[in-house]
Write a protein that holds these residues in place. Structure first.
Motif: not given
Length: 364
Positions: A10-14, A33-48, A333-337
């Motif tokens: 996940v971190v490598f994907g980010l 940074y728009s895609y980084l921010i959006r993907h980062g938000a999905w990573v947080v939701l993914g951790l939940v 790895i790929s972008y996509g929530g």
């Protein structure tokens, strides 16, 4: 160990989503940074999602009501995406917009199919030995899900769903003879398109990958740009963040073709290291499935590991132009929530199953 491997991916994907989307993000949003921010938000939701998957007892999913709800909900969403509620992008209708959230029913169908098959065969593993009461109902599920997904059109997701269900049936004890029969029917269908539907959309999609340089500006464009990226990377790559193909040559490089950017920036060595990490994930998942305390847990773990393994194989095949170019993301790895949530939730469920392994199995 499985949790650690998942977090590494996940971190490598980010990191790679930020690198791959940098110029595309500037072009689309005026913000690097728009895609980084959006993907980062999905990573947080993914951790939940992973947390809930790891803490909720997986045995609660082993009931008829949940199994039919998972399958029925998947079918309902796949039908809805084909109505005016569906969103069409680049000629494909695979999304449903619900306010700020976009659902991909094809991704949800993978998980729905896994839960249903695990319950259906987990309650009575001997069902798979019966054509009428075991195999035919599951083949029917496979046909319905894959048929609706193909209508989007989304060939790779349809292949993934069929591959997951078919492989779960094999794990449950289905004879290889029947598997070959089903696979033969699929091959026959592809051959019929190649022989009798030469003017169709599917004929173009099924044949363009064999020589993408024959039409490098249209049907072979993505494959050509992907191969150029991989070739430019060589053994050790051009360096992190230094890809040329992501500079608006390869369309949406942060999505299905992110492996091409990884190959260009980190080289063959980087790609092989990533494949090793995936192999470790699959190995731990297989270990969990083998040591699951019941048939349902074994089949559920098997289905989730198969989902990751099949998508990794298909994504590599698409990026290297070894199969038709169609949408299939690289797990974690790929972008996509939608896909990230499903994969991280699945990793959590695998961890939960491992917590119920019988003690003193003899395997450290």
């Amino acid at each position: 160990m499985l949790m650690l491997i998942t977090l590494i991916l996940v971190v490598f994907g980010l990191i790679m989503v930020f690198s791959a989307s940098y110029y595309y993000s500037i072009s689309q949003d005026g913000n690097a940074y728009s895609y980084l921010i959006r993907h980062g938000a999905w990573v947080v939701l993914g951790l939940v999602a992973m947390y809930f998957g790891a803490t909720i007892d997986y045995r609660l999913y082993n009931n008829k009501k949940f199994a039919y709800l998972a399958l029925g909900g998947s079918v309902f969403l796949l039908v809805m995406v084909l109505t005016p509620l569906g969103t069409t992008i680049n000629g494909a209708t695979r999304w449903i917009d619900i306010g700020p959230i976009t659902l991909m029913p094809g991704e949800i169908a993978k998980l729905g199919g896994i839960f249903f098959v695990a319950w259906f065969l987990g309650s009575d593993i001997d069902k798979i030995k019966s054509i009428k009461s075991g195999m035919l109902p599951l083949i029917g599920v496979m046909v319905v899900l894959a048929g609706l997904i193909v209508k989007q059109p989304n060939l790779s997701t349809a292949i993934t769903v069929c591959g997951i269900i078919g492989a779960m049936m094999l794990v449950a004890g289905m004879r290889w003879f029947y598997f070959y029969c089903v696979a033969g029917a699929g091959v026959a269908g592809i051959l019929s398109i190649l022989l009798f539907m030469k003017d169709s959309y599917w004929y173009t999609r099924l044949t363009a990958f064999t020589d993408p340089f024959a039409d490098p500006l249209d049907t072979g464009y993505q494959a050509v740009q992907s191969l150029l990226a991989l070739g430019s990377g060589g053994l050790f790559g051009v360096g992190l963040g230094k890809s040329v193909q992501k500079n608006l040559y390869l369309p949406e490089p942060q999505n299905d073709f992110i492996l091409a950017i990884i190959g260009e920036e980190l080289g063959l060595v980087g790609v092989l290291c990533l494949i090793v990490v995936y192999c470790l994930f699959i190995w731990r998942g297989v270990h969990i499935a083998i040591n699951a305390p019941n048939q349902f847990g074994m089949l559920l773990a098997s289905g989730m590991v198969l989902m990751v393994a099949i998508q990794v194989i298909l994504n590599i095949a698409v990026v290297t132009s070894s199969m038709p170019a169609t949408g299939i993301n690289l797990p974690f790895i790929s972008y996509g929530g939608n896909a990230l949530l499903i994969f991280m939730f699945s990793a959590g469920v695998l961890v939960n199953i491992s917590r119920h392994e019988p003690k003193n199995t003899g395997v450290e």
